[in-house]
Design a protein around this motif. Structure first.
Motif, PDB file in Angstrom:
ATOM      1  N   VAL A 278      -4.983   3.540  -4.007  1.00 32.07           N
ATOM      2  CA  VAL A 278      -4.225   4.787  -3.888  1.00 32.07           C
ATOM      3  C   VAL A 278      -3.414   4.839  -2.600  1.00 32.07           C
ATOM      4  N   GLY A 279      -3.415   3.741  -1.835  1.00 29.71           N
ATOM      5  CA  GLY A 279      -2.464   3.693  -0.726  1.00 29.71           C
ATOM      6  C   GLY A 279      -3.036   3.540   0.668  1.00 29.71           C
ATOM      7  N   ALA A 280      -4.352   3.264   0.788  1.00 25.64           N
ATOM      8  CA  ALA A 280      -4.902   3.043   2.126  1.00 25.64           C
ATOM      9  C   ALA A 280      -4.388   1.718   2.665  1.00 25.64           C
ATOM     10  N   LYS A 281      -3.874   1.758   3.899  1.00 28.99           N
ATOM     11  CA  LYS A 281      -3.466   0.507   4.543  1.00 28.99           C
ATOM     12  C   LYS A 281      -4.688  -0.096   5.215  1.00 28.99           C
ATOM     13  N   ARG A 282      -4.496  -1.350   5.677  1.00 28.65           N
ATOM     14  CA  ARG A 282      -5.614  -2.021   6.347  1.00 28.65           C
ATOM     15  C   ARG A 282      -6.124  -1.208   7.526  1.00 28.65           C
ATOM     16  N   ALA A 283      -5.184  -0.654   8.297  1.00 24.28           N
ATOM     17  CA  ALA A 283      -5.584   0.110   9.485  1.00 24.28           C
ATOM     18  C   ALA A 283      -6.459   1.299   9.090  1.00 24.28           C
ATOM     19  N   HIS A 284      -6.124   1.938   7.943  1.00 24.32           N
ATOM     20  CA  HIS A 284      -6.919   3.089   7.499  1.00 24.32           C
ATOM     21  C   HIS A 284      -8.370   2.688   7.267  1.00 24.32           C
ATOM     22  N   ILE A 285      -8.550   1.578   6.561  1.00 23.10           N
ATOM     23  CA  ILE A 285      -9.905   1.115   6.239  1.00 23.10           C
ATOM     24  C   ILE A 285     -10.629   0.704   7.526  1.00 23.10           C
TER      25      ILE A 285
ATOM     26  N   THR B 203      -5.346  14.621  11.557  1.00 17.55           N
ATOM     27  CA  THR B 203      -6.013  15.063  10.333  1.00 17.55           C
ATOM     28  C   THR B 203      -6.820  13.919   9.754  1.00 17.55           C
ATOM     29  N   PHE B 204      -6.192  12.746   9.756  1.00 16.75           N
ATOM     30  CA  PHE B 204      -6.866  11.567   9.204  1.00 16.75           C
ATOM     31  C   PHE B 204      -8.156  11.273   9.960  1.00 16.75           C
TER      32      PHE B 204
ATOM     33  N   TRP C 197      -9.936  13.229  11.928  1.00 23.49           N
ATOM     34  CA  TRP C 197     -10.910  14.310  11.799  1.00 23.49           C
ATOM     35  C   TRP C 197     -11.623  14.249  10.450  1.00 23.49           C
ATOM     36  N   LEU C 198     -10.827  14.071   9.387  1.00 25.32           N
ATOM     37  CA  LEU C 198     -11.428  13.992   8.051  1.00 25.32           C
ATOM     38  C   LEU C 198     -12.316  12.761   7.922  1.00 25.32           C
ATOM     39  N   THR C 199     -11.891  11.684   8.582  1.00 24.40           N
ATOM     40  CA  THR C 199     -12.698  10.461   8.518  1.00 24.40           C
ATOM     41  C   THR C 199     -14.037  10.659   9.217  1.00 24.40           C
TER      42      THR C 199
ATOM     43  N   ALA D  68       0.838  -1.199   0.000  1.00 25.58           N
ATOM     44  CA  ALA D  68       0.000   0.000   0.000  1.00 25.58           C
ATOM     45  C   ALA D  68       0.872   1.249   0.000  1.00 25.58           C
TER      46      ALA D  68
ATOM     47  N   ASN E  23       1.089   4.071  -2.839  1.00 30.61           N
ATOM     48  CA  ASN E  23       0.841   5.457  -2.484  1.00 30.61           C
ATOM     49  C   ASN E  23       1.969   6.374  -2.946  1.00 30.61           C
TER      50      ASN E  23
ATOM     51  N   ARG F 228      -9.674   3.074  -2.560  1.00 31.92           N
ATOM     52  CA  ARG F 228      -8.895   3.613  -1.452  1.00 31.92           C
ATOM     53  C   ARG F 228      -7.610   2.804  -1.252  1.00 31.92           C
TER      54      ARG F 228
ATOM     55  N   GLN G  36     -11.589   3.749   9.419  1.00 31.19           N
ATOM     56  CA  GLN G  36     -12.676   4.467   8.753  1.00 31.19           C
ATOM     57  C   GLN G  36     -14.036   3.871   9.130  1.00 31.19           C
TER      58      GLN G  36
END
Ligand SMILES: Nc1ncnc2c1ncn2[C@@H]1O[C@H](COP(=O)(O)OP(=O)(O)OP(=O)(O)O)[C@@H](O)[C@H]1O
Ligand SMILES: [Mg+2]
Lengths: 236, 411
Positions: free
Chosen positions: B325-332, B3-4, B6-8, A81, A85, B322, B335
């Protein structure tokens, strides 16, 4: 000129029930920084499979794939990932924008996962939109944009991180001739600025933009030749 | 990362705003659960505090001694029981147990109280002066009788507010008036501040106090002088109560010459024990509330899980993009967890509002006291977050484990 991509004896085997599908069969490929490549071949020949591996979305069943000198074949998903990115931009046939989300926010997405501040994200994404000729359309949602415009948002999203590699799987497949030409001109310009572009297409006039044409058949390279291209490859 | 997150959260709110009806229906479980808990806890707390207030009106650190076999609420029945308690007991307890700040005694009968042409039946208590201070009676008018009144068996009386209301016209001055009990004229020298209902629902202000000596010699006509209906003792410190109770038991047993194998011929109670009965009741209520809360939060949580599973399926392609474009598992994962928590927190907040509102309405309409404590609200809020987290985990994990290509290909 350095080798950006080196594929050695790449195999991709899918198993559906008892049936084994060999989508790629011992494919070898070397691509240098700054090339503009068109991959052609009949349906089911393995073009998309190859693109997915090159884009680190998928991993080969067998063989070695080096991107910028890194063997990405055995990296864990999170590391892949990160590579996607930082080094790769994708453009898909079906645009794949996030619905009900503005052009700006779609273009921001890779930067969002990079952890940039909102201000930086917005600044870079709107610059990328400017670059694909969508200045002033930042707040349009995908449904408020034409197909060609949507694809341009997708290109903006791909280039916003300044990747070294841009992969486009049939980027003009859903577009009319006029829009297709506009998209190709953008890709051509990006390539002229140094980004390596690999695109899959069925159409000869689209392939004509590239400087190297690779034809794939049954998971192997049938032919690989340099074409004149519409522009000169920039020596890096 | 901030930021992540908050935006989420912003994205999550937008996603929910898009499917308002669906989100609303999903929230319903949490809203009702949290709302019901807040409302009922407020009512329960209100009732509990009302009871505690009533228990406090009995006086602080009071120990009560009654003749044996007399039930808790049965002070009134004492005069029919065996004569086992005397004034001498009370005096001796005070002398032998320095821990006791004071002792008091009383004798009660229900008698007709007359003022001119008006009359009514009220409990008449013959008490030692110390009784009034031990039981925390205060005066709205006039004052208590003195030891001198006690010694001389003075013909004076103190009236509870309910007796005043019954025997006197509005505006008529009770102080100095002469009332009659069993035809004995008594001058009113004090009116007591109202205490309201007791824990057993009796009107504590329907009461007349007269000096103990006056009661036994002139009004009640007791055959055996010095017998009392109940003894009272108080300590200065609440923590001395258990020790004081034991000392009283020892002194009483020795005074009554009880052998070790004989049971007590008296009963000792403290208001702490009386309060326990109430506490047990409210404990039952609390357990029931917890059951209701658990069930509704469970239902709400399952609702959230369900809607999230639907959402993950609907947005499989988006998840693929997502990841591409570079979302890692933790990001998903984060979210979807944030989406779950946003749902449950929004539901929790609406529930809290609704609960507070219904508690207020209960106070206004039914007149029940309610207490909305910050603790209750905070706990409800915490629980809604926890529910979102817990029930969001499975769908979020499911999303995070998607393979990017399969997700991108998903139709
Ligand atoms: N996930 C999969 N599971 C099983 N087989 C697959 C899978 N993906 C691709 N294949 C098979 O692999 C082969 C190559 O597919 P691929 O998508 O790479 O073809 P393509 O060259 O991109 O074709 P097209 O021009 O139609 O897009 C096909 O035979 C296809 O059926
Ligand atoms: Mg394909």
């Amino acid at each position: 000129m350095s080798a950006l991509i080196i594929c050695e004896d790449i195999w991709k085997i899918y198993r559906v029930g008892d049936v084994e599908v060999q989508a790629l069969r011992g494919l070898n490929l070397a691509i240098r920084q700054g090339e503009f490549i068109a991959i052609m071949g009949s349906s089911g020949s393995g073009k998309s499979t190859l693109m997915n591996i090159l884009g680190c979305l998928d991993q080969p069943t067998k063989g070695q794939y080096r991107l910028n000198g890194i063997d990405v074949g055995h990296l864990p998903p999170d590391r892949l990932a990160e590579i996607r990115n930082q080094q790769i931009g994708f453009v898909f046939q079906s645009f794949n924008l996030i619905p009900r989300t503005s052009a700006l926010e779609n273009a921001q997405l890779p930067l969002f996962y990079r952890g940039l501040s909102l201000k930086e994200q917005r600044f870079l994404a709107s610059a990328a939109l400017q670059r694909v000729g969508l200045g002033g359309r930042e707040h349009h949602s995908p449904t408020q944009l034409s197909g060609g415009q949507q694809q341009r948002v997708a290109i903006a999203r791909a280039l916003v991180t300044s990747p070294s590699l841009l992969l486009a799987d049939e980027p003009t497949g859903n577009l009319d001739t006029q829009s297709s030409q506009e998209i190709m001109e953008i890709l051509e310009e990006l390539n002229r600025e140094g980004i390596t572009v690999i695109l899959v297409t069925h159409e000869a006039d689209i392939a004509a933009y590239a400087s190297r044409e690779i034809v794939i058949k049954d998971g192997q390279i049938l032919s690989d030749r340099m074409t004149k291209g519409r522009s000169q490859v920039v020596e890096a | 990362m901030p930021t992540f997150v908050w935006l989420t959260v912003m994205t999550a709110l937008r996603v929910l705003g898009r499917n308002r009806l669906r989100a609303g229906l999903t929230l319903l479980g949490i809203v009702i659960g949290v709302g019901a808990v807040i409302a009922m806890v407020s009512i329960g707390e209100g009732a509990k505090q009302a009871v505690q207030k009533q228990i406090a009106t009995m006086g602080t650190n009071v120990i009560m001694v009654w003749p044996a076999a007399t039930s808790v609420g049965g002070v009134r029945g004492a005069q029919g029981g065996a004569v086992t308690l005397t004034v001498a007991d009370a005096v001796d307890l005070k002398k032998k147990i320095p821990l006791l700040s004071d002792t008091a005694w009383m004798k009660r009968d229900i008698l007709q109280v007359v003022n001119g042409h008006r009359n009514g039946n009220s409990p008449v208590n013959g008490v030692s002066p110390s009784y009034l201070s031990i039981r925390d009676w205060t005066f709205s008018k006039g004052g208590s009788f003195t030891q001198a009144d006690m010694d001389s068996a003075a013909l004076v009386a103190l009236l509870g507010q309910s007796v005043v209301d019954e025997l006197f016209d509005p505006g008529e001055e009770p102080l100095g008036a002469i009332i009659r009990i069993r035809n004995v004229p008594l001058r009113v020298i004090g009116v007591l501040s109202p205490k309201g209902q007791s824990t057993y629902g009796q009107d504590q202000d329907d009461v007349v106090f007269i000096p103990f000596t006056t009661a036994e010699r002139k009004v009640f006509g007791t055959p055996f002088l010095g017998s009392v209906g109940g003894l009272y003792a108080a300590t200065d410190q609440a923590e001395d109560m258990p020790e004081a109770v034991e000392l009283i038991r020892e002194v009483m047993r020795s005074r009554h010459r009880l052998q070790t194998d004989q049971p007590d011929d008296f009963t000792i109670r403290t208001q702490v024990e009386l309060g326990k009965v109430q506490e047990d009741t409210s404990q039952t209520l609390t357990v029931m509330l917890m059951a209701i809360a658990s069930v509704s939060l469970l239902v709400g949580g399952i609702g959230i899980m369900n809607i999230l599973l639907v959402s993950v399926t609907e947005r499989t392609r988006e998840i693929g993009v997502r990841m591409a474009v570079g979302a890692k598992r933790a990001h998903i994962l984060i979210q979807f967890l944030i989406e779950a928590m946003t749902l449950s927190v929004v539901g929790g907040c609406i529930g809290i509002l609704l609960g507070v509102l219904s508690a207020r309405l209960t106070t206004v309409i039914a007149g029940w006291p309610t207490i909305i404590s910050g603790d209750t609200v905070a706990t409800a809020f915490g629980f809604s977050i926890a529910v979102g987290l817990f029930f969001g985990l499975y769908p979020a994990n499911k999303a995070a484990r998607l393979n990017p290509i399969d997700a991108l290909r998903y139709e």
